[in-house]
Design an enzyme around this catalytic site. Structure first.
Site, PDB file in Angstrom:
ATOM      1  N   ASN A   1      14.717 -16.522   1.749  1.00 47.97           N
ATOM      2  CA  ASN A   1      14.815 -15.219   2.396  1.00 47.97           C
ATOM      3  C   ASN A   1      14.064 -15.264   3.734  1.00 47.97           C
ATOM      4  OD1 ASN A   1      14.186 -12.563   3.213  1.00 47.97           O
ATOM      5  ND2 ASN A   1      14.509 -11.778   1.150  1.00 47.97           N
TER       6      ASN A   1
ATOM      7  N   LYS B   1      11.236 -12.743   4.321  1.00 49.28           N
ATOM      8  CA  LYS B   1       9.970 -13.096   3.663  1.00 49.28           C
ATOM      9  C   LYS B   1       9.246 -14.170   4.475  1.00 49.28           C
ATOM     10  CE  LYS B   1      11.140 -12.495  -1.266  1.00 49.28           C
ATOM     11  NZ  LYS B   1      11.213 -13.235  -2.547  1.00 49.28           N
TER      12      LYS B   1
ATOM     13  N   ASP C   1       7.976 -13.524  -5.791  1.00 52.73           N
ATOM     14  CA  ASP C   1       9.075 -12.787  -6.428  1.00 52.73           C
ATOM     15  C   ASP C   1       8.729 -11.312  -6.325  1.00 52.73           C
ATOM     16  OD1 ASP C   1      11.680 -13.199  -7.845  1.00 52.73           O
ATOM     17  OD2 ASP C   1      10.715 -11.804  -9.223  1.00 52.73           O
ATOM     18  N   SER C   2       9.665 -10.543  -5.824  1.00 55.42           N
ATOM     19  CA  SER C   2       9.325  -9.162  -5.492  1.00 55.42           C
ATOM     20  C   SER C   2      10.516  -8.247  -5.724  1.00 55.42           C
ATOM     21  CB  SER C   2       8.858  -9.085  -4.030  1.00 55.42           C
ATOM     22  OG  SER C   2       9.689  -9.870  -3.202  1.00 55.42           O
TER      23      SER C   2
ATOM     24  N   PHE D   1      13.346  -5.125   5.890  1.00 55.71           N
ATOM     25  CA  PHE D   1      14.572  -5.608   5.246  1.00 55.71           C
ATOM     26  C   PHE D   1      14.733  -4.910   3.895  1.00 55.71           C
ATOM     27  CE2 PHE D   1      13.005  -8.493   1.854  1.00 55.71           C
ATOM     28  CZ  PHE D   1      11.674  -8.599   2.211  1.00 55.71           C
ATOM     29  N   GLY D   2      15.801  -5.257   3.202  1.00 54.43           N
ATOM     30  CA  GLY D   2      16.004  -4.800   1.830  1.00 54.43           C
ATOM     31  C   GLY D   2      15.899  -3.288   1.674  1.00 54.43           C
ATOM     32  N   TYR D   3      15.026  -2.869   0.775  1.00 61.35           N
ATOM     33  CA  TYR D   3      14.894  -1.453   0.435  1.00 61.35           C
ATOM     34  C   TYR D   3      13.934  -0.705   1.371  1.00 61.35           C
ATOM     35  CZ  TYR D   3      17.165  -3.042  -3.863  1.00 61.35           C
ATOM     36  OH  TYR D   3      18.055  -3.589  -4.770  1.00 61.35           O
TER      37      TYR D   3
ATOM     38  N   ARG E   1       3.464  -7.316  -0.549  1.00 62.85           N
ATOM     39  CA  ARG E   1       3.350  -8.734  -0.159  1.00 62.85           C
ATOM     40  C   ARG E   1       2.044  -8.972   0.592  1.00 62.85           C
ATOM     41  NH1 ARG E   1       7.921  -8.870   1.583  1.00 62.85           N
ATOM     42  NH2 ARG E   1       8.747  -9.633  -0.402  1.00 62.85           N
TER      43      ARG E   1
HETATM   44  P1  ITT Z   1      14.053 -15.715  -2.666  1.00 63.79           P
HETATM   45  O1  ITT Z   1      14.233 -15.634  -4.179  1.00 63.79           O
HETATM   46  O2  ITT Z   1      14.746 -16.885  -2.062  1.00 63.79           O
HETATM   47  O3  ITT Z   1      12.607 -15.608  -2.285  1.00 63.79           O
HETATM   48  P2  ITT Z   1      15.243 -13.089  -2.666  1.00 63.79           P
HETATM   49  O4  ITT Z   1      15.586 -12.109  -1.603  1.00 63.79           O
HETATM   50  O5  ITT Z   1      16.296 -13.371  -3.720  1.00 63.79           O
HETATM   51  O6  ITT Z   1      14.774 -14.439  -1.984  1.00 63.79           O
HETATM   52  P3  ITT Z   1      13.626 -11.952  -4.751  1.00 63.79           P
HETATM   53  O7  ITT Z   1      14.363 -12.615  -5.841  1.00 63.79           O
HETATM   54  O8  ITT Z   1      12.139 -11.877  -4.831  1.00 63.79           O
HETATM   55  O9  ITT Z   1      13.913 -12.632  -3.349  1.00 63.79           O
HETATM   56  O10 ITT Z   1      14.267 -10.502  -4.589  1.00 63.79           O
HETATM   57  C1  ITT Z   1      13.589  -9.591  -3.883  1.00 63.79           C
HETATM   58  C2  ITT Z   1      14.518  -8.491  -3.470  1.00 63.79           C
HETATM   59  O11 ITT Z   1      13.744  -7.284  -3.524  1.00 63.79           O
HETATM   60  C3  ITT Z   1      14.931  -8.678  -2.014  1.00 63.79           C
HETATM   61  O12 ITT Z   1      16.180  -9.303  -1.914  1.00 63.79           O
HETATM   62  C4  ITT Z   1      14.908  -7.254  -1.497  1.00 63.79           C
HETATM   63  O13 ITT Z   1      16.129  -6.631  -1.812  1.00 63.79           O
HETATM   64  C5  ITT Z   1      13.813  -6.599  -2.322  1.00 63.79           C
HETATM   65  N1  ITT Z   1      12.507  -6.695  -1.625  1.00 63.79           N
HETATM   66  C6  ITT Z   1      11.467  -7.536  -1.880  1.00 63.79           C
HETATM   67  N2  ITT Z   1      10.477  -7.345  -1.010  1.00 63.79           N
HETATM   68  C7  ITT Z   1      10.877  -6.374  -0.185  1.00 63.79           C
HETATM   69  C8  ITT Z   1      10.307  -5.768   0.927  1.00 63.79           C
HETATM   70  O14 ITT Z   1       9.133  -6.139   1.417  1.00 63.79           O
HETATM   71  N3  ITT Z   1      10.997  -4.795   1.537  1.00 63.79           N
HETATM   72  C9  ITT Z   1      12.202  -4.412   1.090  1.00 63.79           C
HETATM   73  N4  ITT Z   1      12.840  -4.964   0.053  1.00 63.79           N
HETATM   74  C10 ITT Z   1      12.176  -5.944  -0.590  1.00 63.79           C
END
Ligand code: ITT
Length: 198
Positions: A9, A12, A67-68, A153-155, A182
């Site tokens: 990611n 991250k 993992d988040s 990113f993400g949420y 994080r």
């Molecule tokens: P890796 O496993 O390769 O690290 P990933 O994106 O699949 O990448 P995760 O399995 O930990 O990582 O899933 C985390 C998801 O949760 C991520 O794709 C986002 O949708 C969300 N997420 C995690 N941290 C976040 C953040 O700081 N802000 C917003 N969304 C977050």
């Protein structure tokens, strides 16, 4: 010190690079390694340790894994450990975009007044096969009714921080790292790194 980071990611990677300024972070791709770990555990901690172990097995050098995800109380903790795969029709082979996931989440929360939620980050520092430290941290917030902000990113656009009066996606990277799940987990790992003998 060099740490391999067990993630694909790019967001991250960017955040972790700021959080570990004195450390050279290398991704699996930097080392020409294809890394795709199946997240089969039902806890953030289990998946963080699983990613760390899997990458350590490949690089045989110190590893950092994250993992988040987002846990919404009114949804029994969903999306939770399934945050990356949330709404996927085929359990993760096809993943929704961040915008689609946020739209789905807001639809599921339509009319719900209990909007408390938290970001969770389990982070593992693996120094050798039998020597590791895992920490888990949170960042508390409320789910917005509609997305706000362009950063992060993400949420992040649907996550409101009452203390800031802003969504996570309205914060600078520096501010997000100071407050986020994080950032808090990284601070604890940094303290461990600082306590290690040279
Ligand atoms: P890796 O496993 O390769 O690290 P990933 O994106 O699949 O990448 P995760 O399995 O930990 O990582 O899933 C985390 C998801 O949760 C991520 O794709 C986002 O949708 C969300 N997420 C995690 N941290 C976040 C953040 O700081 N802000 C917003 N969304 C977050």
């Amino acid at each position: 010190m060099t740490l391999f980071i067990a993630t694909n990611n790019a967001h991250k990677v960017k955040e972790l690079s700021e959080l570990f300024p004195g450390t050279l972070l290398r991704t699996p791709a930097d080392a020409g390694i294809e890394f795709d770990h199946d997240e089969t555990e039902d806890t953030f901690l289990g998946n963080s340790l699983g990613k760390a172990r899997a990458l350590f097995g490949l690089v045989k050098a110190p590893v950092l894994a994250d993992d988040s995800g987002l846990c919404v109380d009114a949804l029994g903790g969903a999306p939770g450990v399934r945050s990356a795969r949330y709404g996927s029709p085929d359990d993760g082979r096809t993943v929704l975009s961040a915008r689609e996931k946020n739209e789905l989440l807001l639809r599921q929360m339509t009319g719900r007044r209990d909007r408390t939620c938290r970001f969770v980050c389990a982070m593992t520092l693996m120094l050798s096969e039998h020597r590791f430290v895992s920490v888990q941290e949170t960042c508390e917030g409320r789910l917005l009714e509609s997305p706000r902000g362009m950063e992060g990113f993400g949420y992040d656009p649907v996550f409101f921080l009452p203390g800031e009066g802003l969504s996570m996606a309205e914060l600078t990277l520096e501010r997000k790292n100071a407050l986020s799940h994080r950032g808090r987990a990284a601070a604890r790992i940094l303290a461990v790194l600082a306590s290690l003998p040279d």
